[in-house]
Design a protein around this motif. Structure first.
Motif, PDB file in Angstrom:
ATOM      1  N   HIS A 144      63.140  -5.920 -85.451  1.00 43.75           N
ATOM      2  CA  HIS A 144      63.221  -7.342 -85.072  1.00 43.75           C
ATOM      3  C   HIS A 144      63.767  -7.553 -83.670  1.00 43.75           C
ATOM      4  CE1 HIS A 144      61.821  -8.783 -88.898  1.00 43.75           C
ATOM      5  NE2 HIS A 144      62.703  -8.019 -89.525  1.00 43.75           N
ATOM      6  N   GLY A 145      64.488  -6.581 -83.134  1.00 40.53           N
ATOM      7  CA  GLY A 145      65.047  -6.722 -81.791  1.00 40.53           C
ATOM      8  C   GLY A 145      64.131  -6.242 -80.686  1.00 40.53           C
ATOM      9  N   SER A 146      63.014  -5.638 -81.031  1.00 35.28           N
ATOM     10  CA  SER A 146      62.085  -5.116 -80.032  1.00 35.28           C
ATOM     11  C   SER A 146      61.189  -6.224 -79.492  1.00 35.28           C
ATOM     12  CB  SER A 146      61.217  -4.019 -80.638  1.00 35.28           C
ATOM     13  OG  SER A 146      61.990  -2.903 -80.980  1.00 35.28           O
ATOM     14  N   ARG A 147      60.680  -5.993 -78.282  1.00 34.25           N
ATOM     15  CA  ARG A 147      59.794  -6.953 -77.642  1.00 34.25           C
ATOM     16  C   ARG A 147      58.587  -6.222 -77.068  1.00 34.25           C
ATOM     17  NH1 ARG A 147      62.155  -9.505 -80.522  1.00 34.25           N
ATOM     18  NH2 ARG A 147      63.642 -11.171 -80.156  1.00 34.25           N
ATOM     19  N   LEU A 148      57.412  -6.838 -77.202  1.00 30.71           N
ATOM     20  CA  LEU A 148      56.153  -6.270 -76.739  1.00 30.71           C
ATOM     21  C   LEU A 148      55.486  -7.243 -75.780  1.00 30.71           C
ATOM     22  CD1 LEU A 148      53.622  -4.389 -76.863  1.00 30.71           C
ATOM     23  CD2 LEU A 148      52.982  -5.588 -78.971  1.00 30.71           C
ATOM     24  N   THR A 149      55.087  -6.743 -74.621  1.00 31.68           N
ATOM     25  CA  THR A 149      54.247  -7.483 -73.689  1.00 31.68           C
ATOM     26  C   THR A 149      52.880  -6.821 -73.714  1.00 31.68           C
ATOM     27  OG1 THR A 149      56.137  -8.025 -72.278  1.00 31.68           O
ATOM     28  CG2 THR A 149      53.934  -8.220 -71.295  1.00 31.68           C
ATOM     29  N   SER A 150      51.829  -7.596 -73.978  1.00 33.01           N
ATOM     30  CA  SER A 150      50.473  -7.056 -74.067  1.00 33.01           C
ATOM     31  C   SER A 150      49.575  -7.782 -73.070  1.00 33.01           C
ATOM     32  CB  SER A 150      49.931  -7.214 -75.495  1.00 33.01           C
ATOM     33  OG  SER A 150      48.695  -6.565 -75.612  1.00 33.01           O
ATOM     34  N   VAL A 151      48.972  -7.009 -72.158  1.00 37.10           N
ATOM     35  CA  VAL A 151      48.191  -7.551 -71.048  1.00 37.10           C
ATOM     36  C   VAL A 151      46.712  -7.229 -71.253  1.00 37.10           C
ATOM     37  CG1 VAL A 151      47.911  -7.547 -68.531  1.00 37.10           C
ATOM     38  CG2 VAL A 151      50.181  -7.127 -69.530  1.00 37.10           C
ATOM     39  N   GLU A 152      45.857  -8.237 -71.076  1.00 34.63           N
ATOM     40  CA  GLU A 152      44.410  -8.053 -71.264  1.00 34.63           C
ATOM     41  C   GLU A 152      43.640  -8.865 -70.223  1.00 34.63           C
ATOM     42  OE1 GLU A 152      40.681  -7.250 -72.152  1.00 34.63           O
ATOM     43  OE2 GLU A 152      42.313  -6.201 -73.166  1.00 34.63           O
ATOM     44  N   LEU A 153      42.642  -8.238 -69.617  1.00 35.10           N
ATOM     45  CA  LEU A 153      41.803  -8.897 -68.624  1.00 35.10           C
ATOM     46  C   LEU A 153      40.889  -9.952 -69.241  1.00 35.10           C
ATOM     47  CD1 LEU A 153      40.686  -9.072 -65.718  1.00 35.10           C
ATOM     48  CD2 LEU A 153      39.111  -7.218 -66.327  1.00 35.10           C
ATOM     49  N   ASP A 154      40.316  -9.674 -70.416  1.00 35.94           N
ATOM     50  CA  ASP A 154      39.320 -10.543 -71.029  1.00 35.94           C
ATOM     51  C   ASP A 154      39.980 -11.493 -72.039  1.00 35.94           C
ATOM     52  OD1 ASP A 154      37.219 -11.743 -72.406  1.00 35.94           O
ATOM     53  OD2 ASP A 154      36.082  -9.878 -72.640  1.00 35.94           O
ATOM     54  N   PRO A 155      40.192 -12.754 -71.663  1.00 35.08           N
ATOM     55  CA  PRO A 155      40.871 -13.680 -72.575  1.00 35.08           C
ATOM     56  C   PRO A 155      40.078 -13.952 -73.852  1.00 35.08           C
ATOM     57  CG  PRO A 155      40.076 -14.861 -70.638  1.00 35.08           C
ATOM     58  CD  PRO A 155      39.832 -13.403 -70.384  1.00 35.08           C
ATOM     59  N   ALA A 156      38.755 -13.837 -73.789  1.00 38.91           N
ATOM     60  CA  ALA A 156      37.942 -14.079 -74.993  1.00 38.91           C
ATOM     61  C   ALA A 156      38.227 -13.015 -76.047  1.00 38.91           C
ATOM     62  CB  ALA A 156      36.462 -14.110 -74.633  1.00 38.91           C
ATOM     63  N   VAL A 157      38.340 -11.773 -75.634  1.00 35.01           N
ATOM     64  CA  VAL A 157      38.643 -10.696 -76.578  1.00 35.01           C
ATOM     65  C   VAL A 157      40.079 -10.817 -77.068  1.00 35.01           C
ATOM     66  CG1 VAL A 157      38.860  -8.195 -76.823  1.00 35.01           C
ATOM     67  CG2 VAL A 157      36.915  -9.146 -75.614  1.00 35.01           C
ATOM     68  N   GLN A 158      40.999 -11.131 -76.156  1.00 34.15           N
ATOM     69  CA  GLN A 158      42.408 -11.243 -76.533  1.00 34.15           C
ATOM     70  C   GLN A 158      42.662 -12.398 -77.509  1.00 34.15           C
ATOM     71  OE1 GLN A 158      45.500 -12.611 -73.753  1.00 34.15           O
ATOM     72  NE2 GLN A 158      46.417 -10.561 -73.943  1.00 34.15           N
ATOM     73  N   THR A 159      41.735 -13.348 -77.564  1.00 36.11           N
ATOM     74  CA  THR A 159      41.870 -14.475 -78.483  1.00 36.11           C
ATOM     75  C   THR A 159      42.056 -14.008 -79.920  1.00 36.11           C
ATOM     76  OG1 THR A 159      40.611 -15.941 -77.067  1.00 36.11           O
ATOM     77  CG2 THR A 159      40.699 -16.532 -79.383  1.00 36.11           C
ATOM     78  N   PHE A 160      41.354 -12.942 -80.313  1.00 39.50           N
ATOM     79  CA  PHE A 160      41.498 -12.434 -81.678  1.00 39.50           C
ATOM     80  C   PHE A 160      42.943 -12.053 -81.954  1.00 39.50           C
ATOM     81  CE2 PHE A 160      37.065 -10.691 -80.638  1.00 39.50           C
ATOM     82  CZ  PHE A 160      36.447 -11.866 -80.997  1.00 39.50           C
ATOM     83  N   ALA A 161      43.562 -11.329 -81.027  1.00 43.58           N
ATOM     84  CA  ALA A 161      44.958 -10.918 -81.195  1.00 43.58           C
ATOM     85  C   ALA A 161      45.883 -12.130 -81.212  1.00 43.58           C
ATOM     86  CB  ALA A 161      45.357  -9.958 -80.076  1.00 43.58           C
ATOM     87  N   ARG A 162      45.637 -13.069 -80.323  1.00 39.30           N
ATOM     88  CA  ARG A 162      46.479 -14.270 -80.271  1.00 39.30           C
ATOM     89  C   ARG A 162      46.414 -15.047 -81.591  1.00 39.30           C
ATOM     90  NH1 ARG A 162      48.227 -16.261 -75.190  1.00 39.30           N
ATOM     91  NH2 ARG A 162      47.510 -15.011 -73.435  1.00 39.30           N
ATOM     92  N   GLU A 163      45.204 -15.164 -82.150  1.00 38.18           N
ATOM     93  CA  GLU A 163      45.047 -15.902 -83.407  1.00 38.18           C
ATOM     94  C   GLU A 163      45.754 -15.208 -84.564  1.00 38.18           C
ATOM     95  OE1 GLU A 163      40.818 -16.184 -83.854  1.00 38.18           O
ATOM     96  OE2 GLU A 163      40.632 -17.812 -82.399  1.00 38.18           O
ATOM     97  N   GLN A 164      45.626 -13.901 -84.651  1.00 38.52           N
ATOM     98  CA  GLN A 164      46.196 -13.159 -85.780  1.00 38.52           C
ATOM     99  C   GLN A 164      47.681 -12.835 -85.612  1.00 38.52           C
ATOM    100  OE1 GLN A 164      44.699 -12.196 -88.706  1.00 38.52           O
ATOM    101  NE2 GLN A 164      42.887 -13.329 -88.100  1.00 38.52           N
ATOM    102  N   LEU A 165      48.126 -12.633 -84.370  1.00 36.50           N
ATOM    103  CA  LEU A 165      49.473 -12.094 -84.139  1.00 36.50           C
ATOM    104  C   LEU A 165      50.374 -12.994 -83.299  1.00 36.50           C
ATOM    105  CD1 LEU A 165      48.232  -8.497 -83.214  1.00 36.50           C
ATOM    106  CD2 LEU A 165      48.999  -9.300 -85.469  1.00 36.50           C
ATOM    107  N   GLY A 166      49.823 -14.057 -82.757  1.00 38.62           N
ATOM    108  CA  GLY A 166      50.558 -14.902 -81.817  1.00 38.62           C
ATOM    109  C   GLY A 166      51.783 -15.590 -82.377  1.00 38.62           C
ATOM    110  N   ALA A 167      51.880 -15.743 -83.691  1.00 34.12           N
ATOM    111  CA  ALA A 167      53.061 -16.390 -84.276  1.00 34.12           C
ATOM    112  C   ALA A 167      54.267 -15.451 -84.316  1.00 34.12           C
ATOM    113  CB  ALA A 167      52.740 -16.885 -85.691  1.00 34.12           C
TER     114      ALA A 167
END
Length: 192
Positions: free
Chosen positions: A68-91
């Motif tokens: 719970h104390g860890s932090r992840l920064t995830s960088v992606e060039l293609d926002p359309a592809v990254q949308t899947f991750a944002r929808e499933q994991l963004g919360a």
């Protein structure tokens, strides 16, 4: 011994289905994901950087290993592809998604180093390598995959992989191990 992971992250099937439906074929395979989860678990309250979110399969493996104390920064060039991750994991409050060029992000980032850097795209691996390695904390881990021939490699890319591996092996400030496993991995630990 069967090296198929016995536990997979809850979000993985949905992310995989979305990636397949969109024709995205560059997701991390499960054995690489299981290693990512183990490396993340080894860093309590760790700072983790993923270069190349893709559809989020590697991201969900990293999150599954993080405390719970860890932090992840995830960088992606293609926002359309990254949308899947944002929808499933963004919360999940442990992850921050960045849409933009990974090389530009690496050059502009001025924060503290990371305990784990997973370079799953060209920036941080084939471009801006020195900058990505400079962001690995002492004792931290740098991991790259897709070192075996992959679908979609441009002509002559095998020579680029050979040069990258040789360059990493020659570094005095990292201890490297090549893993002829999964998609072909190299793990390097910062020694100084």
């Amino acid at each position: 011994m069967d090296d198929t992971p016995s536990r997979i992250p809850a979000a993985l099937p949905a992310l995989r289905a979305q990636a397949e439906a969109a024709g995205f074929i560059m997701s991390s395979e499960d054995r690489t994901g299981a290693l990512l989860a183990a490396l993340a678990a080894a860093r309590p309250s760790g700072r983790i950087l993923e270069l190349g979110t893709g559809a989020g399969e590697g991201t969900t493996w990293l999150l599954s290993g993080m405390d719970h104390g860890s932090r992840l920064t995830s960088v992606e060039l293609d926002p359309a592809v990254q949308t899947f991750a944002r929808e499933q994991l963004g919360a999940d409050p442990r992850v921050t998604f960045v849409s933009g060029d990974g090389g530009t992000w690496l050059r502009d980032f001025d924060g503290p180093p990371f305990d784990l850097v997973f370079a799953d795209t060209w920036p941080g691996k084939f471009t801006d390598l020195d900058r990505a390695l400079a962001l690995v904390a002492p004792g931290g881990t740098y991991l790259i995959d897709d070192l075996f021939p992959q679908p979609g490699w441009p002509e002559g890319h095998g020579a680029s992989v050979g040069r990258l591996l040789a360059e990493l092996d020659e570094r005095e400030d990292f201890r490297c191990v090549r893993l002829a496993w999964a998609s072909g991995l190299l793990m390097a630990v910062r020694t100084s």
